[in-house]
Design a protein around this motif. Structure first.
Motif: not given
Length: 483
Positions: A184-197, A54-55
């Motif tokens: 990095y101030t913002i560093f969205d790895v794949m697992f960041s998107e898994v948590y978010r979704s 989703e994210s």
């Protein structure tokens, strides 16, 4: 052209928030190009349809919004969002902003409670919550609404990991860097998107299965948007010529604070004869190896009731607590609340704060320097309604449609990396009309004052941690007891 599209769209998944934002903007410009529009729309449709999180699918809608902000009469093909594979509450809020039809959220993933989460999944989930900035919000939902939200979030997360056959590894996190060094101030790895979704799926579950308050769900959903629609179009300027700044340091004793105070006093003198007053500002005033100085200015109204001097540090600390959320909306526009202003007393001084930190409903990861930086005047400073709206140049402050002030921000030698606890090489300034300030002073029988704070971050060598030292002072004000 397909290979070029592949590379451009792949950047939507790069860990760097700035790279993702630039990719969105570049694709949006192609949508507005008559020669590229048709094939770009077709590629975008297929890309949106292929997304399993989703994210990530949200970025397709963000591209449409950016394109519409570039070309307001841009027509979207009807098919463009009909095949969103993973719709969400947040995605539907974005579609509504574009006057497009929201999509029914599939509830096939709600019945997860009968499944058992593998121990390895649960352990990894808990240990790495820090890759999702809104993790603490799940605990607040559980505490306040008693719906086992956190537990369901874990189930959704585990389901996604299994569905995508992801390996439970922290290796990708290492590229972010150490929090006490350069990172990095913002560093969205794949697992960041898994948590978010998984979080967005859990919100949909809470609304569908537990009649969770929809407005509250909107607020939590908005925290997952990487940009605010209003702030996204606000251009960042360069460091103002009159902003206090010490370029080079002499050898020997560090005289930077005295140089900064001298420049601050010059700035005060300049604004006293200007058509507008600086009522809040913050930003870097020196940056070099192992040494950084940061300045904050808070404009207030002051009145003395005696001879006892104030504690400027105490006043500053009180002012820093003035904060509130903006509207529950994707766009940072609205009417400033007419809330009660809490006076500050110190010594025989009475202080009336003029500004407060107003936080967007989103967490604008792609514009991370703006998190916590926006200050607006209190609504109760005027008998009339005060509103604010984002433009390309500034956030305008309006009183019955007339502009009486503006907020701007700027950057200097800026990068997307941070170092330890150091502030970014950015700054912001809020101005209000001189006549508005003068009428307030006359009405309240008070004097306009700056409360100033200089923060020094220093270390002797690159192997040490930075030490923090603060200096406080006020400019303006009087100890004369006024009637």
């Amino acid at each position: 052209m397909s290979n070029e599209f592949d590379l451009l769209f792949e950047r939507l998944k790069w860990p760097s928030g700035l790279v993702r934002e630039r990719a969105c903007s570049a694709i949006a410009e192609l949508l507005c190009d008559l020669n590229e529009s048709e094939k770009t729309f077709e590629y975008l449709r297929k890309w949106i349809e292929a997304q399993k999180l989703e994210s990530i699918s949200l970025y397709g809608i963000l591209i449409l919004y950016k394109a519409r902000s570039i070309k307001s009469d841009l027509h979207f093909p009807k098919y463009i969002t009909t095949d969103i594979f993973k719709p969400s509450i947040l995605g539907n809020l974005m579609l509504l902003k574009l006057n497009m039809q929201p999509i029914e959220i599939n509830d096939s993933f709600y019945n997860l409670q009968s499944k058992t989460v593998p121990k390895s999944h649960e352990s990894f989930f808990v240990k790495n919550l820090n890759v999702y900035p809104g993790a603490e919000e799940a605990g607040r939902i559980d505490q306040k609404f008693k719906i086992s939200f956190f537990h369901h979030w874990l189930h959704e997360w585990s389901s996604i990991v299994s569905e995508l056959n992801l390996k439970l590894s922290r290796k990708s996190f290492d590229y972010w860097g150490r929090s006490d060094a350069e990172h990095y101030t913002i560093f969205d790895v794949m697992f960041s998107e898994v948590y978010r979704s998984a979080f967005l799926r859990s919100l949909a579950w809470a609304v569908k299965q537990h009649n969770f308050n929809l407005e509250v769900a909107y607020l939590f959903a908005l925290r997952n948007s990487p940009v605010d629609f209003g702030l996204w179009n606000l251009e960042m300027g360069s460091k103002p010529d009159d902003w206090p700044f010490v370029e080079m340091l002499g050898s020997g004793i560090d005289t930077t604070p005295s140089q900064i105070w001298h420049q601050v006093n010059e700035l005060w003198s300049n604004y006293r004869i200007s058509s507008r007053r600086l009522v809040h500002a913050s930003g870097v005033v020196h940056s070099s190896d192992n040494l950084v100085y940061h300045l904050k200015i808070s404009g207030v109204l002051q009145k003395s009731n005696g001879k006892d001097k104030p504690d400027i540090e105490k006043i500053n600390n009180q002012l820093e607590r003035n904060s509130e959320f903006g509207p529950i909306d994707l766009t940072f526009n609205g009417q400033i609340k007419k809330d009660i202003i809490q006076n500050v007393r110190s010594g025989d001084w009475l202080i009336l704060p003029l500004t407060k930190n107003v936080v967007p409903a989103t967490i604008p990861r792609w514009q991370f320097w703006r998190v916590g930086s926006i200050h607006l005047p209190y609504g109760t400073l005027s008998r009339k309604a005060l509103e604010y709206q984002c433009t390309e140049e500034s956030i305008q402050i309006l009183e019955q449609g007339s502009v009486i002030g503006e907020w701007r921000d700027w950057m200097y030698d800026f990068t997307e990396k941070s170092f330890a606890n150091l502030p970014h090489n950015t700054g912001s300034m809020l101005y209000l009309d001189q006549k508005f300030i003068e009428s307030l002073c006359e009405e309240k029988g008070m004097t306009f004052v700056w409360i100033c704070k200089i923060t020094c971050y220093s270390r002797n060598s690159m192997h040490e941690k930075y030490k923090e030292l603060n200096f406080y002072d006020q400019i303006g004000g009087t100890n004369i007891v006024l009637p």
